[in-house]
Design a protein around this motif. Structure first.
Motif, PDB file in Angstrom:
ATOM      1  N   SER A   1       0.684  -1.330  -0.006  1.00  0.00           N
ATOM      2  CA  SER A   1       0.043  -0.070  -0.057  1.00  0.00           C
ATOM      3  C   SER A   1       0.834   1.353   0.009  1.00  0.00           C
ATOM      4  CB  SER A   1      -0.824  -0.011   1.318  1.00  0.00           C
ATOM      5  OG  SER A   1      -1.623   1.239   1.377  1.00  0.00           O
ATOM      6  N   SER A   2       0.288   2.377  -0.386  1.00  0.00           N
ATOM      7  CA  SER A   2       0.955   3.698  -0.649  1.00  0.00           C
ATOM      8  C   SER A   2       2.258   3.564  -1.192  1.00  0.00           C
ATOM      9  CB  SER A   2       0.774   4.329   0.994  1.00  0.00           C
ATOM     10  OG  SER A   2      -0.328   4.235   1.485  1.00  0.00           O
ATOM     11  N   GLU A   3       2.674   2.867  -2.098  1.00  0.00           N
ATOM     12  CA  GLU A   3       3.745   2.567  -2.615  1.00  0.00           C
ATOM     13  C   GLU A   3       4.640   3.770  -3.094  1.00  0.00           C
ATOM     14  OE1 GLU A   3       3.761  -0.251  -5.581  1.00  0.00           O
ATOM     15  OE2 GLU A   3       5.608  -1.184  -4.870  1.00  0.00           O
ATOM     16  N   ILE A   4       4.001   4.805  -3.773  1.00  0.00           N
ATOM     17  CA  ILE A   4       4.367   5.896  -4.332  1.00  0.00           C
ATOM     18  C   ILE A   4       4.858   6.874  -3.122  1.00  0.00           C
ATOM     19  CG2 ILE A   4       3.350   5.765  -6.635  1.00  0.00           C
ATOM     20  CD1 ILE A   4       1.508   8.157  -5.555  1.00  0.00           C
ATOM     21  N   TYR A   5       4.394   6.654  -1.815  1.00  0.00           N
ATOM     22  CA  TYR A   5       4.800   7.415  -0.729  1.00  0.00           C
ATOM     23  C   TYR A   5       5.739   6.477   0.073  1.00  0.00           C
ATOM     24  CZ  TYR A   5       1.514  10.920  -2.119  1.00  0.00           C
ATOM     25  OH  TYR A   5       1.078  12.066  -2.714  1.00  0.00           O
ATOM     26  N   GLY A   6       6.499   5.582  -0.480  1.00  0.00           N
ATOM     27  CA  GLY A   6       7.478   4.875   0.487  1.00  0.00           C
ATOM     28  C   GLY A   6       6.573   3.672   1.282  1.00  0.00           C
ATOM     29  N   GLY A   7       5.240   3.530   1.099  1.00  0.00           N
ATOM     30  CA  GLY A   7       4.644   2.364   1.582  1.00  0.00           C
ATOM     31  C   GLY A   7       4.202   2.780   3.021  1.00  0.00           C
ATOM     32  N   LEU A   8       3.526   1.818   3.620  1.00  0.00           N
ATOM     33  CA  LEU A   8       3.002   1.760   5.168  1.00  0.00           C
ATOM     34  C   LEU A   8       3.317   0.359   5.597  1.00  0.00           C
ATOM     35  CD1 LEU A   8       1.987   3.732   7.308  1.00  0.00           C
ATOM     36  CD2 LEU A   8      -0.165   2.951   6.749  1.00  0.00           C
TER      37      LEU A   8
ATOM     38  N   ALA B   1      -6.495   0.052   1.491  1.00  0.00           N
ATOM     39  CA  ALA B   1      -6.412   0.139   2.805  1.00  0.00           C
ATOM     40  C   ALA B   1      -7.034   1.488   3.264  1.00  0.00           C
ATOM     41  CB  ALA B   1      -5.015   0.196   3.443  1.00  0.00           C
TER      42      ALA B   1
ATOM     43  N   LEU C   1      -3.895   4.829   5.474  1.00  0.00           N
ATOM     44  CA  LEU C   1      -2.856   4.934   4.324  1.00  0.00           C
ATOM     45  C   LEU C   1      -1.691   5.742   4.878  1.00  0.00           C
ATOM     46  CD1 LEU C   1      -5.128   5.791   1.174  1.00  0.00           C
ATOM     47  CD2 LEU C   1      -4.119   3.370   1.723  1.00  0.00           C
ATOM     48  N   ASN C   2      -0.475   5.898   4.164  1.00  0.00           N
ATOM     49  CA  ASN C   2       0.295   6.663   4.556  1.00  0.00           C
ATOM     50  C   ASN C   2      -0.014   8.006   4.640  1.00  0.00           C
ATOM     51  OD1 ASN C   2       2.925   8.560   4.081  1.00  0.00           O
ATOM     52  ND2 ASN C   2       4.276   6.697   3.684  1.00  0.00           N
TER      53      ASN C   2
ATOM     54  N   ARG D   1       0.927  11.202   4.194  1.00  0.00           N
ATOM     55  CA  ARG D   1       1.241  11.799   3.102  1.00  0.00           C
ATOM     56  C   ARG D   1       0.228  11.915   2.136  1.00  0.00           C
ATOM     57  NH1 ARG D   1       6.922  10.787   1.203  1.00  0.00           N
ATOM     58  NH2 ARG D   1       6.733  12.835   0.013  1.00  0.00           N
ATOM     59  N   VAL D   2      -0.562  10.966   1.807  1.00  0.00           N
ATOM     60  CA  VAL D   2      -1.490  10.944   1.021  1.00  0.00           C
ATOM     61  C   VAL D   2      -2.520  11.982   1.021  1.00  0.00           C
ATOM     62  CG1 VAL D   2      -3.621   9.554   0.066  1.00  0.00           C
ATOM     63  CG2 VAL D   2      -1.180   8.279   0.713  1.00  0.00           C
TER      64      VAL D   2
ATOM     65  N   ILE E   1      -3.540   6.828  -5.795  1.00  0.00           N
ATOM     66  CA  ILE E   1      -2.082   6.370  -5.373  1.00  0.00           C
ATOM     67  C   ILE E   1      -1.914   4.834  -6.184  1.00  0.00           C
ATOM     68  CG2 ILE E   1      -1.836   7.608  -3.271  1.00  0.00           C
ATOM     69  CD1 ILE E   1      -2.436   5.166  -1.935  1.00  0.00           C
ATOM     70  N   ASN E   2      -2.976   4.543  -6.423  1.00  0.00           N
ATOM     71  CA  ASN E   2      -2.646   2.962  -7.283  1.00  0.00           C
ATOM     72  C   ASN E   2      -2.860   3.184  -8.815  1.00  0.00           C
ATOM     73  OD1 ASN E   2      -2.210   0.496  -5.600  1.00  0.00           O
ATOM     74  ND2 ASN E   2      -3.773   1.568  -4.554  1.00  0.00           N
TER      75      ASN E   2
ATOM     76  N   ASN F   1       0.165   1.420 -10.708  1.00  0.00           N
ATOM     77  CA  ASN F   1       0.142   0.077 -10.843  1.00  0.00           C
ATOM     78  C   ASN F   1      -0.877  -0.411 -11.812  1.00  0.00           C
ATOM     79  OD1 ASN F   1       1.690  -0.422  -8.709  1.00  0.00           O
ATOM     80  ND2 ASN F   1       0.344   0.026  -7.141  1.00  0.00           N
TER      81      ASN F   1
ATOM     82  N   SER G   1       4.566  13.183  -4.636  1.00  0.00           N
ATOM     83  CA  SER G   1       5.269  11.684  -4.268  1.00  0.00           C
ATOM     84  C   SER G   1       6.581  11.587  -5.034  1.00  0.00           C
ATOM     85  CB  SER G   1       4.263  10.631  -4.964  1.00  0.00           C
ATOM     86  OG  SER G   1       4.104  10.768  -6.027  1.00  0.00           O
TER      87      SER G   1
ATOM     88  N   THR H   1       6.516  10.867  -8.138  1.00  0.00           N
ATOM     89  CA  THR H   1       6.288   9.704  -9.039  1.00  0.00           C
ATOM     90  C   THR H   1       5.368  10.379 -10.162  1.00  0.00           C
ATOM     91  OG1 THR H   1       6.310   8.179  -7.530  1.00  0.00           O
ATOM     92  CG2 THR H   1       5.255   7.367  -9.435  1.00  0.00           C
TER      93      THR H   1
END
Lengths: 445, 445
Positions: free
Chosen positions: A17-24, B62, B65-66, B68-69, B155-156, B159, B283, B285
């Motif tokens: 999850s939240s991969e573009i923000y470094g995940g969680l 989820a 989320l991180n 920062r989202v 954020i996906n 993907n 991000s 990205t």
């Protein structure tokens, strides 16, 4: 396991999850096939536990309940892990799992094994996520994200007893997200901070509790067999008296042989009258059954509880095979057809043939009203079959030259690779019949 | 509305949550029929938005989320309501809704209208629930419960673009819980703190955004008609430029005529490239589409967004009728058969006839493998029909004397009350056919 994590990502079942923000940490998002597969698991559980029975009703309680619920249940006081801090490296560890942890400064050593480690005494850390409800940030607004769905069932016991006109034995089933603030989560979907539970609380006369406990262990074990899990990868393991929660008079795990070893898939517990008694004391509302003849008692509770994530992983592991077919490697998910995210693919053999494409689109649009199907006209047919094998699609229907002459298509079986010709007119019924037939996993390729 | 709230409670569709602990403001638990009906709404939305289309994929991201989202999305800075406190009565109010509030000491007056009211200046209060992830209680562990599912989609985006091999126009659909810490929630299920959203983000070339915006307004409007909502209770209302969010170049509400008046059922927004641009900036990205010919652009987003709760209430309101039939009052929910929690009831006419009960049980057990059905042998047949009318069951199958002679049953239609005899052997197909037929609400009884 790495192969499965990799397949999950590559084919869009599960992403970090939240991969573009470094995940969680230990949080995942489910992609298209993951969602379809989880929806199938949830529906099949509800079908077996609610739709096909007349002794169980469904419930969907809130995630944020009145905080007193968690005092009564014992979670505020007792849902804790012991933690220690290292004053030097500033990391925090589970006190009971120090042997699995690494020192923050010398990762080859355990915490406490290096001279400059300075560990605090263990203190209890509650695993419930807290939040504040309402605009005031004080004690009165403190609330919790539920760590299990079961308590939402117990506090609705009286509603169901009265309004659904039930008497023991009867059950209440619930599916929904629960949250645990795990300090050392990890291992892909095994220990995640938010997960989807499927729990059923079955209320019985105390004298029958042992019998129903055995009954539910067998029912749930058989459910896995019926949905394609190999029997050699399943076992029942009864907890010893030391292992059990203090209120439980019996707990049995249905374990699956994961790549990390045998581990809990589902737990079945005989919870006695602990929960209803606790809520009776804390709420002042008597949670008991009163019969027409005046008999009254607090029912005992038998609980089968599982998370969709654990089933999801077990089914992927059980289904995953790499094999060589016609001198080419293939990866295939031999999922039970009812679990498979896509039931059939419709493929025009020659994508640049407008007639084949038109026939294929027609069949696809006919099927998708009743089934999850895919249309694919992207390139070489062998590659398209392999892509469907990889996501576990049990059938592929191919439109070829002969279709244009006689309106028949080939139907290819994912497992046997057998191909058979059937008429387009009968394809839908044919597919529905095949999908409804009992299915057992074939022997390893 | 009171009649519907009362029916919901009496028949176990919806209960106030945590009732035995005095409740928790604006939080509800769903009982058996409520769960079945919500599951139908969710499945039908997914069927229309995902299964029957090949341009939309599903996602389940989820809840936590991180963080920062939510900085990128603008929620940390801007998802706020203005609040004032009264220093005298200690209550807190929405500054922009003081005219709907009551003074804590003199409830007949508004805050500020009595001499001893002492209101503070308004301050901004963020509607996101906060929590702490991990063991450390400091800034680094601050996290939010998502206030909308949409950001999990944005954020996906990359993907899905890469792994599902998509190019605009394509969509990503998600169903899941969202949370908003409303200060003045209320009105039954209209403004609740946790709710289940169904959102779809449709990514399109910028030049086509306006066309797709119109397309989705019409698609969603038609979905309600196809699922039984009366056209006279639906309307489209385009937001004025002042009403719209700053990033929106067009928003249209599909409104339903609730008992409290016309109010938003679903919103369709043209969000432009705001979200993808924000997440690209925050991000690092690049969230853009790159075509095979090298063209590149940030897609625009068209979003139809609705909560299951709003649909649930609209469908109950639309279906609810009190009428007099054969000189007796009846309450009937004229729900679309696909929405109705129970599809058919199986009733032995004379419950003390062992033969009728056996026939009825046999038919019930045959049907429940494929449909949500109920068996009921509790008392007088008229009362059993009325109970099914009240929960909206479209058909009742009654086993009577003649059944024992010729294996036929009567099938009673909830709306027309017409009864017809069909053979038990054909009952399942007959029911499935009737349930699959298009359905429009009959004129008011």
């Amino acid at each position: 396991m790495d192969a499965i994590v990799s397949l999950c990502r590559r084919r869009g079942f599960v992403f970090p999850s939240s991969e573009i923000y470094g995940g969680l940490g230990s949080t995942y998002d489910y992609g298209h096939y993951g969602v379809l597969m989880k929806n199938n698991i949830r529906s099949l559980w509800l079908q077996a536990m609610v739709q096909e029975r007349d002794d169980i009703v469904a419930l969907d309680s809130a995630i944020i309940l009145n905080p007193r619920v968690w005092e009564a249940s014992g979670h505020v006081g007792g849902f804790v892990d012991p933690l220690v801090d290292c004053r030097t490296c500033k990391l925090r560890f589970r006190a009971d799992q120090l042997d699995q942890a690494s020192c923050g400064r010398k990762p080859s050593k355990r915490p406490g094994e290096t001279p400059d480690c300075d560990l605090t005494e263990a203190r209890q850390f509650n695993l419930m996520f807290t939040t504040q409800v309402g605009a005031l940030e004080d004690e009165s607004s403190l609330a919790y994200l539920r760590p299990e769905t079961a308590q939402g069932i117990f506090i609705n016991f009286k509603n169901v007893l009265q309004l659904a006109r039930r008497k023991p034995p009867f059950g209440i089933a619930q599916v929904g997200k629960s949250f645990r603030n795990e300090i050392t989560p990890g291992n892909f979907l095994f220990r995640v901070r938010e997960f989807e539970q499927m729990e059923m609380e079955y209320f019985v006369p105390p004298a029958d509790a042992e019998r129903w406990y055995r009954y539910w262990i067998d029912q749930r074990f058989d459910w896995y067999l019926a949905h394609g899990i190999r029997e050699e990868n399943l076992r029942k393991r009864e907890h010893s008296a030391e292992e059990r929660s203090h209120y439980s008079s019996g707990t049995t795990d249905i374990e699956y042989r994961y790549p990390i070893g045998w581990s809990e898939l589902e737990g079945v517990a005989n919870r006695g009258d602990y929960d209803l008694t606790q809520h009776t004391e804390h709420s002042g509302t008597k949670l008991e059954f009163v019969g027409e003849g005046g008999e009254r008692y607090t029912p005992y509770v038998v609980e089968p509880a599982v998370s969709i994530e654990r089933i999801f992983v077990a089914m992927l592991v059980d289904a995953y095979h790499e094999e060589v077919v016609a001198e080419r490697d293939r990866t295939v998910l031999r999922l039970h057809p009812a679990i498979a995210p896509v039931k059939a693919a419709v493929l025009p053999l020659i994508p640049r043939s407008a007639e084949m494409v038109e026939k294929a689109r027609g069949l696809y649009e006919h099927l998708r009203h009743v089934l999850a199907v895919e249309y694919d006209d992207s390139g070489q047919i062998g590659r398209r079959y392999r892509r469907q094998d990889e996501i576990g699609t049990p059938y592929a229907l191919t439109i070829d030259e002969q279709t244009l002459a006689d309106d028949t298509v080939t139907i290819r079986d994912r497992d046997s690779l057998a191909q058979e010709r059937i008429s387009i007119a009968s394809a839908r019924e044919h597919l529905l019949d095949r999908l409804a037939a009992p299915w057992r996993p074939p022997g390893p390729g």
